[in-house]
Scaffold this motif. Structure first.
Motif, PDB file in Angstrom:
ATOM      1  N   PRO A 154      40.494  39.328  43.625  1.00 37.00           N
ATOM      2  CA  PRO A 154      39.147  38.779  43.482  1.00 37.00           C
ATOM      3  C   PRO A 154      38.751  38.536  42.023  1.00 37.00           C
ATOM      4  CG  PRO A 154      39.149  40.477  45.143  1.00 37.00           C
ATOM      5  CD  PRO A 154      40.512  40.487  44.531  1.00 37.00           C
ATOM      6  N   GLY A 155      38.264  37.329  41.757  1.00 36.06           N
ATOM      7  CA  GLY A 155      37.805  36.961  40.427  1.00 36.06           C
ATOM      8  C   GLY A 155      38.847  36.330  39.540  1.00 36.06           C
ATOM      9  N   MET A 156      40.123  36.491  39.885  1.00 31.96           N
ATOM     10  CA  MET A 156      41.177  36.030  38.993  1.00 31.96           C
ATOM     11  C   MET A 156      41.366  34.516  39.050  1.00 31.96           C
ATOM     12  SD  MET A 156      41.916  38.858  37.602  1.00 31.96           S
ATOM     13  CE  MET A 156      43.426  38.611  36.686  1.00 31.96           C
ATOM     14  N   THR A 157      41.175  33.909  40.212  1.00 32.75           N
ATOM     15  CA  THR A 157      41.334  32.459  40.315  1.00 32.75           C
ATOM     16  C   THR A 157      40.280  31.743  39.487  1.00 32.75           C
ATOM     17  OG1 THR A 157      42.324  32.614  42.511  1.00 32.75           O
ATOM     18  CG2 THR A 157      41.376  30.500  41.887  1.00 32.75           C
ATOM     19  N   GLU A 158      39.027  32.102  39.690  1.00 35.58           N
ATOM     20  CA  GLU A 158      37.932  31.468  38.939  1.00 35.58           C
ATOM     21  C   GLU A 158      38.111  31.705  37.442  1.00 35.58           C
ATOM     22  OE1 GLU A 158      34.884  28.983  38.628  1.00 35.58           O
ATOM     23  OE2 GLU A 158      35.407  29.718  40.632  1.00 35.58           O
ATOM     24  N   GLN A 175      47.313  48.319  46.815  1.00 34.30           N
ATOM     25  CA  GLN A 175      46.905  47.465  47.934  1.00 34.30           C
ATOM     26  C   GLN A 175      45.399  47.211  47.947  1.00 34.30           C
ATOM     27  OE1 GLN A 175      48.780  45.939  50.936  1.00 34.30           O
ATOM     28  NE2 GLN A 175      46.826  44.918  50.538  1.00 34.30           N
ATOM     29  N   SER A 176      44.624  48.185  47.503  1.00 28.82           N
ATOM     30  CA  SER A 176      43.163  48.053  47.564  1.00 28.82           C
ATOM     31  C   SER A 176      42.603  47.147  46.478  1.00 28.82           C
ATOM     32  CB  SER A 176      42.508  49.433  47.461  1.00 28.82           C
ATOM     33  OG  SER A 176      42.738  50.012  46.176  1.00 28.82           O
ATOM     34  N   THR A 177      43.431  46.688  45.536  1.00 27.67           N
ATOM     35  CA  THR A 177      42.888  45.859  44.446  1.00 27.67           C
ATOM     36  C   THR A 177      42.411  44.503  44.939  1.00 27.67           C
ATOM     37  OG1 THR A 177      45.111  45.065  43.872  1.00 27.67           O
ATOM     38  CG2 THR A 177      44.289  46.997  42.674  1.00 27.67           C
ATOM     39  N   TRP A 178      42.842  44.076  46.130  1.00 30.28           N
ATOM     40  CA  TRP A 178      42.331  42.815  46.675  1.00 30.28           C
ATOM     41  C   TRP A 178      40.934  42.988  47.278  1.00 30.28           C
ATOM     42  CZ3 TRP A 178      47.568  43.540  46.388  1.00 30.28           C
ATOM     43  CH2 TRP A 178      48.318  42.488  45.884  1.00 30.28           C
ATOM     44  N   LEU A 179      40.431  44.235  47.369  1.00 31.96           N
ATOM     45  CA  LEU A 179      39.094  44.490  47.906  1.00 31.96           C
ATOM     46  C   LEU A 179      38.045  44.626  46.816  1.00 31.96           C
ATOM     47  CD1 LEU A 179      40.029  47.192  50.585  1.00 31.96           C
ATOM     48  CD2 LEU A 179      39.684  44.723  50.932  1.00 31.96           C
ATOM     49  N   GLU A 180      38.459  44.661  45.554  1.00 26.98           N
ATOM     50  CA  GLU A 180      37.513  44.881  44.469  1.00 26.98           C
ATOM     51  C   GLU A 180      36.582  43.693  44.288  1.00 26.98           C
ATOM     52  OE1 GLU A 180      40.591  47.654  41.863  1.00 26.98           O
ATOM     53  OE2 GLU A 180      39.969  45.694  41.129  1.00 26.98           O
ATOM     54  N   GLY A 181      35.389  43.937  43.824  1.00 27.71           N
ATOM     55  CA  GLY A 181      34.453  42.868  43.516  1.00 27.71           C
ATOM     56  C   GLY A 181      33.859  42.251  44.770  1.00 27.71           C
ATOM     57  N   SER A 182      33.273  41.109  44.611  1.00 25.32           N
ATOM     58  CA  SER A 182      32.579  40.428  45.711  1.00 25.32           C
ATOM     59  C   SER A 182      33.388  39.286  46.313  1.00 25.32           C
ATOM     60  CB  SER A 182      31.232  39.879  45.214  1.00 25.32           C
ATOM     61  OG  SER A 182      31.442  38.980  44.138  1.00 25.32           O
ATOM     62  N   GLY A 183      34.628  39.153  45.916  1.00 26.37           N
ATOM     63  CA  GLY A 183      35.465  38.069  46.425  1.00 26.37           C
ATOM     64  C   GLY A 183      35.254  36.804  45.633  1.00 26.37           C
ATOM     65  N   GLU A 184      35.771  35.700  46.157  1.00 20.68           N
ATOM     66  CA  GLU A 184      35.718  34.436  45.443  1.00 20.68           C
ATOM     67  C   GLU A 184      35.121  33.365  46.347  1.00 20.68           C
ATOM     68  OE1 GLU A 184      39.201  33.918  42.477  1.00 20.68           O
ATOM     69  OE2 GLU A 184      40.042  34.740  44.302  1.00 20.68           O
TER      70      GLU A 184
END
Length: 388
Positions: free
Chosen positions: A339-343, A379-388
């Motif tokens: 989350p957040g890395m693409t933007e 594995q849980s690092t894809w749950l961090e933040g508010s998503g994209e």
């Protein structure tokens, strides 16, 4: 790397008389793969190659694997693996299947014995340190960033400079070679290849030893290690020629392939072997389409496990990863930017990341050692933040 090379003294014709100054014959040895039908070299020895004074079984060298458990993305911290021992004894296998064993090593001293893997090629990627690989084919100096490729049956000894060297290791019972799409039918690398023969370093200094005494050679074959004691120095070769020998390619000489939009992983491919490939992620310019997204899109490894050894820089698509970490994205699961890395990647012009990736076409098993270095939170690092 299959191109012809020679060092030392050679007779005019192979399989003919070649004598020492005292009139004795040098002993010819043909060393080849796949019987007499693949890569081979011919070596000329002072002593008869089969002679062995003493043998001893040192036990199994099969990696001890464990149940994978629920399928999930995993990562392993290797920055603080134990420092100690020579490169071979310090090696820790982490992931394995029938086609490849992946591991790490953090060596503190040079080898005082000789080693021969008679069942596999070995590739040692040098993350830290420098030294010399010595073999019956001569000496090869290595440095940070080098892929040291050692063929089946090579007797070698690694000497390291200073008190520490760090490696990512690849062991496979098949040849390591450049991708076929980058070679013509003669084997020459083509113009669109990301490197060429000029980038390959080959043995240039042949040391011929004639000492007598006791010399220990440890041989890995049939998934066991044997100890052989010879009564002569194993580097007794006076000359050799052929296509089979150790060689080195430095990751800094890999020329990245870029485009207007994000390029898929095969553009990073550096080598291929049976049922896996090796890729190099190097500093490069990002995509230049006005609406390009530099971060990779989510993708599913339908029939491929993806392993990345993170060496230097910040990986644009990845959170929760540090220097020397290894990630494992197993087939059957999609993966991609957290989350957040693409933007965050949009508008960036370049990356300074450096990493080695291995994609296998059959599942990898974890070793018991891998569990000791796992980062269970990955594995849980894809749950961090508010998503994209």
């Amino acid at each position: 790397m299959p191109f012809y090379h020679k060092l030392g003294q050679l007779p005019h014709k192979r399989h003919t008389q070649f004598r020492k100054p005292n009139g004795e014959l040098y002993r010819e040895e043909l060393m080849g793969l796949e019987g007499f039908s693949s890569l081979q070299s011919i070596l000329y020895h002072h002593f008869i190659p089969p002679r062995v004074k003493h043998t001893e079984d040192l036990g199994s060298r099969l990696p001890e694997t464990v149940d994978f458990g629920p399928i999930r993305h995993r990562a392993f911290r290797t920055s603080d693996i134990p420092l100690g021992g020579d490169p071979v004894s310090a090696r820790i296998p982490l992931l394995a299947n029938k086609d490849v064993i992946l591991g790490v090593a953090r060596a503190s001293k040079s080898m005082d014995y000789f080693y021969r893997n008679a069942q596999a090629y070995e590739t040692w990627w040098v993350h830290e340190g420098s030294g010399v690989l010595k073999s019956q084919f001569g000496n090869l100096k290595f440095r940070k960033g080098d892929y040291i490729v050692i063929p089946f049956g090579t007797t070698w000894q690694m000497h390291i400079d200073g008190s520490e060297a760090r490696f990512f290791t690849i062991e496979n019972p098949s040849q390591i070679e450049p991708p076929k799409r980058y070679r013509n039918h003669f084997g020459q690398l083509l113009e669109h290849a990301p490197y060429c023969e000029r980038d390959i370093r080959v043995p240039e200094e042949l040391e011929t030893h004639t000492e007598r005494g006791e010399f220990e050679v440890r041989i890995k074959v049939r998934d066991r290690l044997s100890k052989h004691v010879l009564d002569y120095h194993p580097f007794d070769v006076v000359g050799w020629d052929g296509y089979l020998y150790p060689w080195i390619f430095n990751i800094e000489d890999f020329e990245p392939i870029t485009g207007r939009i994000h390029q898929p992983p095969p553009v990073h491919q550096t080598f291929e072997a049976h049922n896996f490939v090796v890729c190099s992620f190097v500093p490069r310019l990002f995509d230049y389409h006005p609406e390009a997204i530099p971060a990779p899109y989510n993708h599913s490894n339908i029939n491929s496990d993806e392993v990345i050894y993170y060496a230097e820089g910040n990986f644009m698509s990845r959170k929760g990863i540090d220097r020397c970490d290894i990630s494992l994205h197993p087939y059957g699961l999609p993966h991609g930017p957290q989350p957040g890395m693409t933007e965050a990647s949009i508008g960036k012009k370049e990356t300074q990341e450096l990493a080695v990736m291995v994609d296998t076409f059959y599942p990898l098993h974890l070793t018991k050692d891998a569990l000791e270095y796992e980062k269970p939170e990955y594995q849980s690092t894809w749950l961090e933040g508010s998503g994209e």
